[in-house]
Write a protein that holds these residues in place. Structure first.
Motif, PDB file in Angstrom:
ATOM      1  N   MET A 125       0.867  -1.186   0.000  1.00 40.00           N
ATOM      2  CA  MET A 125       0.000   0.000   0.000  1.00 40.00           C
ATOM      3  C   MET A 125       0.899   1.230   0.000  1.00 40.00           C
ATOM      4  N   GLN A 126       0.659   2.186  -0.933  1.00 38.41           N
ATOM      5  CA  GLN A 126       1.499   3.364  -1.063  1.00 38.41           C
ATOM      6  C   GLN A 126       1.072   4.429  -0.073  1.00 38.41           C
ATOM      7  N   ALA A 127       2.058   5.163   0.438  1.00 33.73           N
ATOM      8  CA  ALA A 127       1.767   6.244   1.381  1.00 33.73           C
ATOM      9  C   ALA A 127       1.185   7.432   0.623  1.00 33.73           C
ATOM     10  N   LEU A 128       0.277   8.167   1.282  1.00 32.61           N
ATOM     11  CA  LEU A 128      -0.358   9.334   0.669  1.00 32.61           C
ATOM     12  C   LEU A 128       0.581  10.526   0.753  1.00 32.61           C
ATOM     13  N   PRO A 129       0.682  11.333  -0.313  1.00 27.90           N
ATOM     14  CA  PRO A 129       1.537  12.548  -0.227  1.00 27.90           C
ATOM     15  C   PRO A 129       0.901  13.546   0.708  1.00 27.90           C
ATOM     16  N   LEU A 130       1.706  14.140   1.577  1.00 27.80           N
ATOM     17  CA  LEU A 130       1.181  15.052   2.599  1.00 27.80           C
ATOM     18  C   LEU A 130       1.551  16.492   2.324  1.00 27.80           C
ATOM     19  N   THR A 131       2.260  16.780   1.201  1.00 26.82           N
ATOM     20  CA  THR A 131       2.665  18.158   0.901  1.00 26.82           C
ATOM     21  C   THR A 131       1.499  18.926   0.327  1.00 26.82           C
ATOM     22  N   GLY A 132       1.456  20.200   0.556  1.00 34.58           N
ATOM     23  CA  GLY A 132       0.417  21.060   0.003  1.00 34.58           C
ATOM     24  C   GLY A 132      -0.890  20.988   0.761  1.00 34.58           C
ATOM     25  N   LEU A 133      -0.934  20.335   1.954  1.00 36.10           N
ATOM     26  CA  LEU A 133      -2.161  20.255   2.729  1.00 36.10           C
ATOM     27  C   LEU A 133      -2.042  21.127   3.959  1.00 36.10           C
ATOM     28  N   GLU A 175      -2.830  22.053   8.016  1.00 38.53           N
ATOM     29  CA  GLU A 175      -2.543  21.256   9.192  1.00 38.53           C
ATOM     30  C   GLU A 175      -3.666  20.276   9.503  1.00 38.53           C
ATOM     31  N   GLN A 176      -4.924  20.678   9.401  1.00 44.83           N
ATOM     32  CA  GLN A 176      -6.054  19.811   9.732  1.00 44.83           C
ATOM     33  C   GLN A 176      -6.140  18.640   8.768  1.00 44.83           C
ATOM     34  N   ASN A 177      -5.979  18.919   7.474  1.00 43.75           N
ATOM     35  CA  ASN A 177      -6.047  17.830   6.497  1.00 43.75           C
ATOM     36  C   ASN A 177      -4.876  16.880   6.640  1.00 43.75           C
ATOM     37  N   ARG A 178      -3.691  17.437   7.026  1.00 50.96           N
ATOM     38  CA  ARG A 178      -2.520  16.594   7.209  1.00 50.96           C
ATOM     39  C   ARG A 178      -2.747  15.590   8.339  1.00 50.96           C
ATOM     40  N   LEU A 179      -3.361  16.038   9.433  1.00 51.07           N
ATOM     41  CA  LEU A 179      -3.635  15.140  10.563  1.00 51.07           C
ATOM     42  C   LEU A 179      -4.628  14.050  10.168  1.00 51.07           C
ATOM     43  N   GLN A 180      -5.648  14.426   9.410  1.00 54.15           N
ATOM     44  CA  GLN A 180      -6.623  13.430   8.958  1.00 54.15           C
ATOM     45  C   GLN A 180      -5.963  12.396   8.052  1.00 54.15           C
ATOM     46  N   ALA A 181      -5.022  12.832   7.191  1.00 50.01           N
ATOM     47  CA  ALA A 181      -4.352  11.898   6.300  1.00 50.01           C
ATOM     48  C   ALA A 181      -3.480  10.933   7.078  1.00 50.01           C
ATOM     49  N   LYS A 182      -2.776  11.463   8.119  1.00 51.18           N
ATOM     50  CA  LYS A 182      -1.939  10.578   8.935  1.00 51.18           C
ATOM     51  C   LYS A 182      -2.796   9.538   9.649  1.00 51.18           C
ATOM     52  N   SER A 183      -3.931   9.945  10.173  1.00 52.63           N
ATOM     53  CA  SER A 183      -4.816   9.012  10.871  1.00 52.63           C
ATOM     54  C   SER A 183      -5.309   7.920   9.926  1.00 52.63           C
ATOM     55  N   ALA A 184      -5.651   8.298   8.704  1.00 53.01           N
ATOM     56  CA  ALA A 184      -6.104   7.309   7.732  1.00 53.01           C
ATOM     57  C   ALA A 184      -4.986   6.336   7.379  1.00 53.01           C
ATOM     58  N   LEU A 185      -3.737   6.877   7.289  1.00 54.29           N
ATOM     59  CA  LEU A 185      -2.602   6.008   6.976  1.00 54.29           C
ATOM     60  C   LEU A 185      -2.361   4.989   8.087  1.00 54.29           C
ATOM     61  N   VAL A 186      -2.432   5.436   9.349  1.00 58.37           N
ATOM     62  CA  VAL A 186      -2.231   4.513  10.476  1.00 58.37           C
ATOM     63  C   VAL A 186      -3.305   3.434  10.475  1.00 58.37           C
ATOM     64  N   THR A 187      -4.549   3.817  10.190  1.00 57.36           N
ATOM     65  CA  THR A 187      -5.646   2.845  10.163  1.00 57.36           C
ATOM     66  C   THR A 187      -5.415   1.804   9.078  1.00 57.36           C
ATOM     67  N   CYS A 188      -4.967   2.236   7.914  1.00 54.70           N
ATOM     68  CA  CYS A 188      -4.720   1.301   6.815  1.00 54.70           C
ATOM     69  C   CYS A 188      -3.601   0.319   7.156  1.00 54.70           C
TER      70      CYS A 188
END
Length: 342
Positions: A1-9, A11-24
């Motif tokens: 599973m590829q990691a999601l790019p976190l640049t250009g987001l 702070e709030q969206n970055r935290l949501q993306a990290k949480s989704a990555l940990v869940t996956c």
């Protein structure tokens, strides 16, 4: 599973993306762990569940066969998530229980306790099971009603008898099934002290020993109405003297002395509330009582018959009403013997 790019987001969206990555990643680890453990569970854990996690069926009969396992239709399908957990919870198994585990739950029939009469005494009791003996006669009368147990000990006196009685009768050896006990001592206790000190017991000690044995029997729940004392028989001195001389001894007993011990035995029975058979007195009602004795001390065939008749007159009311154990063979249902015998 590829990691999601976190640049250009932000702070709030970055935290949501990290949480989704940990869940996956967590789901991925669970999937890999389940994939690795599945062969182990199939090979080792499933047989364990078949043996030890059987369902308990409330409707199963108490004495009937154990029901088979539920079939596959009662469990979830093989591809359904949570399938193995469901099998543990329901106790289901796709195959029926092996035949060796389908034994019927049978209760053994109750133990058949045979009542018993115990004959406790000296040589006159020990010899009572010889041909035409008084003990054998009693056993014949009570066949299939109770056992007649011979505990006669040749040469013993009451001093020795009271020591071994607890080893013969106790609560752990079925005292509750004992319907009668005869205590038949005195022929050796009454031996003259000077000529036979080994067997002699003083008169007062003889009476005390009899009382001690009665008290012990009562302590193990053999009540006084089941105890019968028997006095020593009379002594025919001339015949017994011949026996003594043949062994190089002098006459070591006297009939008058034996009579004193017989009277003491009768008095103990009165004091303790037990029954008594005064053999010394009854035999001497016949002027020629020597015919009751084989050697002046022990019983002859006639003496055995006399004692058997006298003894039965004391025991008949207590023992004749005992039922015959197990049915007569003609009353057994041969097509279903269990119904008659169990």
């Amino acid at each position: 599973m590829q990691a999601l790019p976190l640049t250009g987001l932000d702070e709030q969206n970055r935290l949501q993306a990290k949480s989704a990555l940990v869940t996956c990643r967590s789901l991925e680890r669970r999937w890999l762990l389940r994939l690795l453990l599945r062969p182990f569970l199939r090979l080792f854990l499933r047989p364990f569940l078949r043996l030890f996690l059987r369902p308990r069926h409330a409707s199963a009969p108490a004495d009937g066969p154990v029901p088979a396992w539920p079939g596959p239709s009662e469990t979830k399908q093989r591809g359904t998530p949570g399938r193995f957990l469901t099998r543990i919870e329901t106790g289901a198994c796709p195959e029926p229980l092996p035949r060796r585990f389908q034994r019927q739950r049978q209760r053994p029939p109750p133990l058949l306790v045979w009542p018993r009469v115990i004959l406790f005494g000296d040589s006159i009791t020990q010899f009572s099971f010889q041909e035409n003996g008084w003990g054998a006669s009693l056993a014949e009368r009570l066949v299939r009603k109770c056992d007649v147990v011979n505990r006669g000990l040749s040469g013993y006196n009451t001093r020795w008898a009271k020591l071994i009685l607890p080893r013969l009768i106790s609560k752990s050896t079925g005292a509750e099934s004992t319907v009668a006990v005869t205590i038949f001592f005195g022929a050796n206790d009454s031996a003259l002290k000077d000529l036979n000190p080994k067997q002699h017991v003083p008169l007062e000690e003889y009476a005390a020993n009899l009382k001690s044995m009665i008290q012990y029997l009562k302590s193990v729940d053999v009540t006084e109405d089941r105890i019968l004392l028997i006095t020593p028989p009379p002594l025919q001195e001339s015949a017994w003297e011949k026996e003594c001389l043949a062994k190089g001894d002098k006459l070591n007993r006297r009939n008058a002395t034996t009579g004193e011990y017989a009277q003491a035995c009768v008095q103990v029975a009165r004091d303790c509330g037990t029954d008594v058979l005064d053999l010394w007195t009854l035999m001497q009602k016949n002027q020629d009582f020597s015919s009751y004795l084989s050697d002046g001390l022990h019983l002859s065939t006639k003496g055995n018959s006399f004692l058997a008749a006298q003894l039965w007159s004391h025991l008949e009311n207590k023992l004749s009403a005992l039922p015959s154990l197990l049915p007569y063979w003609r009353d057994v249902d041969h097509t279903n013997p269990e119904a008659s015998l169990l």
